[in-house]
Scaffold this motif. Structure first.
Motif, PDB file in Angstrom:
ATOM      1  N   GLU A 287       0.841  -1.202   0.000  1.00 48.32           N
ATOM      2  CA  GLU A 287       0.000   0.000   0.000  1.00 48.32           C
ATOM      3  C   GLU A 287       0.874   1.249   0.000  1.00 48.32           C
ATOM      4  OE1 GLU A 287      -3.319   0.727   0.026  1.00 48.32           O
ATOM      5  OE2 GLU A 287      -3.793  -1.359  -0.428  1.00 48.32           O
ATOM      6  N   HIS A 288       1.937   1.231   0.821  1.00 50.44           N
ATOM      7  CA  HIS A 288       2.850   2.379   0.876  1.00 50.44           C
ATOM      8  C   HIS A 288       3.605   2.552  -0.441  1.00 50.44           C
ATOM      9  CE1 HIS A 288       1.963   2.985   5.017  1.00 50.44           C
ATOM     10  NE2 HIS A 288       2.606   1.930   5.468  1.00 50.44           N
ATOM     11  N   ILE A 289       3.942   1.437  -1.086  1.00 53.36           N
ATOM     12  CA  ILE A 289       4.714   1.494  -2.330  1.00 53.36           C
ATOM     13  C   ILE A 289       3.946   2.244  -3.420  1.00 53.36           C
ATOM     14  CG2 ILE A 289       5.647   0.073  -4.219  1.00 53.36           C
ATOM     15  CD1 ILE A 289       6.430  -1.996  -2.097  1.00 53.36           C
ATOM     16  N   GLN A 290       2.607   2.215  -3.342  1.00 59.33           N
ATOM     17  CA  GLN A 290       1.805   2.937  -4.336  1.00 59.33           C
ATOM     18  C   GLN A 290       2.041   4.442  -4.271  1.00 59.33           C
ATOM     19  OE1 GLN A 290       0.231   0.995  -6.534  1.00 59.33           O
ATOM     20  NE2 GLN A 290       1.059  -0.665  -5.280  1.00 59.33           N
ATOM     21  N   ASN A 291       2.647   4.923  -3.183  1.00 59.24           N
ATOM     22  CA  ASN A 291       2.880   6.361  -3.011  1.00 59.24           C
ATOM     23  C   ASN A 291       4.291   6.797  -3.364  1.00 59.24           C
ATOM     24  OD1 ASN A 291       0.294   7.163  -2.048  1.00 59.24           O
ATOM     25  ND2 ASN A 291       0.755   6.221  -0.082  1.00 59.24           N
ATOM     26  N   ILE A 292       5.081   5.916  -3.980  1.00 57.58           N
ATOM     27  CA  ILE A 292       6.445   6.306  -4.349  1.00 57.58           C
ATOM     28  C   ILE A 292       6.691   6.050  -5.833  1.00 57.58           C
ATOM     29  CG2 ILE A 292       7.391   5.924  -2.046  1.00 57.58           C
ATOM     30  CD1 ILE A 292       8.504   3.266  -3.017  1.00 57.58           C
TER      31      ILE A 292
END
Length: 293
Positions: A287-292
């Protein structure tokens, strides 16, 4: 590491008038740029898009330029109607009206046709001055956006690093259960062998293959080592300054696959629960990777 959720704004008071540049960045798998410009400078859309593409790698970007022109701008940018194009379009509309029986569109629809209204440049030096001014402020705007992306990326990096630390601790706990897990499997294998009723016709080679398959399926050390390697690689990767989003997402897919294998191979309740914990952490990281980028 750069985040994809970002915002920047610059307002400028220039010789040509007051204009405000604004850019939003959102999550997206690829680079998608949407540009909103005043009618007077719409011909600069491709110039602005190319400028942004050379500096941003990924994300959905929405760029807006609001412009209050002054007399100096009007002297150098004049709007005119392409009369020849209007005449051609009018002939087409007349033919359509007569042959297909469709009502003629209003004159405003003609003006909306691409190329009917165009900008006529004044002095070349003044036009170049305006583009140089726009380029300079675009550069500053993109710099502000990237600074925002760096801050966002730093926050995401800390979150991912925390999840990786938790996965490492879980791997350590799984390793501590390995001796007990192996003892359970050995007892199970011994019990199976004791219950076998062997005679002269029994195929010993088949038994060896069966034992080998059992031992192979009971071994989870290889999966644990691979997860540990992926975690180490991810920790190193999140320190980089180039785009890593897609590569990091692939690595965590592999961690998820290895944890699935561990839970399917294991008959130890604690190990299965710990493998599920890894899967939960992997989902959170992805989920966090979608923001980088």
């Amino acid at each position: 590491m750069l985040g994809m959720t970002a915002y920047a704004k610059r307002c400028v008071d220039s010789n040509f008038g007051d204009f405000c540049l604004e850019i939003f960045s959102f999550n997206h798998r690829y680079l998608d740029i949407l540009i909103h410009l005043p009618t007077e400078i719409q011909h600069l859309e491709f110039f602005i898009e190319d400028f942004i593409r050379k500096r941003i790698n990924r994300g959905r970007l929405r760029f807006t330029l609001r412009f209050e022109r002054n007399q100096y701008f009007d002297q150098n940018y004049r709007m005119f109607i392409d009369k020849r194009l209007v005449m051609k379009l009018s002939k087409f509309l007349t033919w359509i009206e007569e042959n297909i029986k469709i009502d003629r569109s209003c004159s405003m629809d003609l003006l909306n046709w691409p190329g009917v209204i165009r900008n006529q440049s004044g002095k070349h030096d003044n036009i170049k001055e305006f583009k140089d001014l726009l380029s300079c402020n675009l550069s500053l705007l993109i710099e502000d956006l990237i600074l925002y992306k760096v801050k966002e990326g730093e926050n995401v990096k800390n979150l991912i690093h925390g999840k990786l630390e938790k996965i490492e601790k879980i791997i350590y706990r799984i390793r501590s259960f390995i001796p007990e897990f192996e003892r359970i499997n050995q007892d199970k294998l011994k019990e199976k062998l004791e219950n076998l009723h062997l005679d002269k016709s029994f195929d010993v080679d088949f038994l060896k293959k069966d034992i080998l398959t059992f031992v192979r399926h009971a071994d989870i050390l290889e999966e644990i080592d691979r997860i540990a390697l992926h975690v180490h690689l991810s920790k190193d990767l999140i320190q980089k300054n180039f785009p890593i989003g897609k590569k990091l997402d692939f690595i965590f897919q592999e961690i998820n696959r290895e944890s699935n294998t561990i839970s399917s191979k294991s008959n130890h309740v604690e190990i299965i629960n710990l493998a599920i914990e890894i899967k939960v952490l992997v989902d959170q990281v992805r989920e966090h990777i979608q923001n980088i980028e």
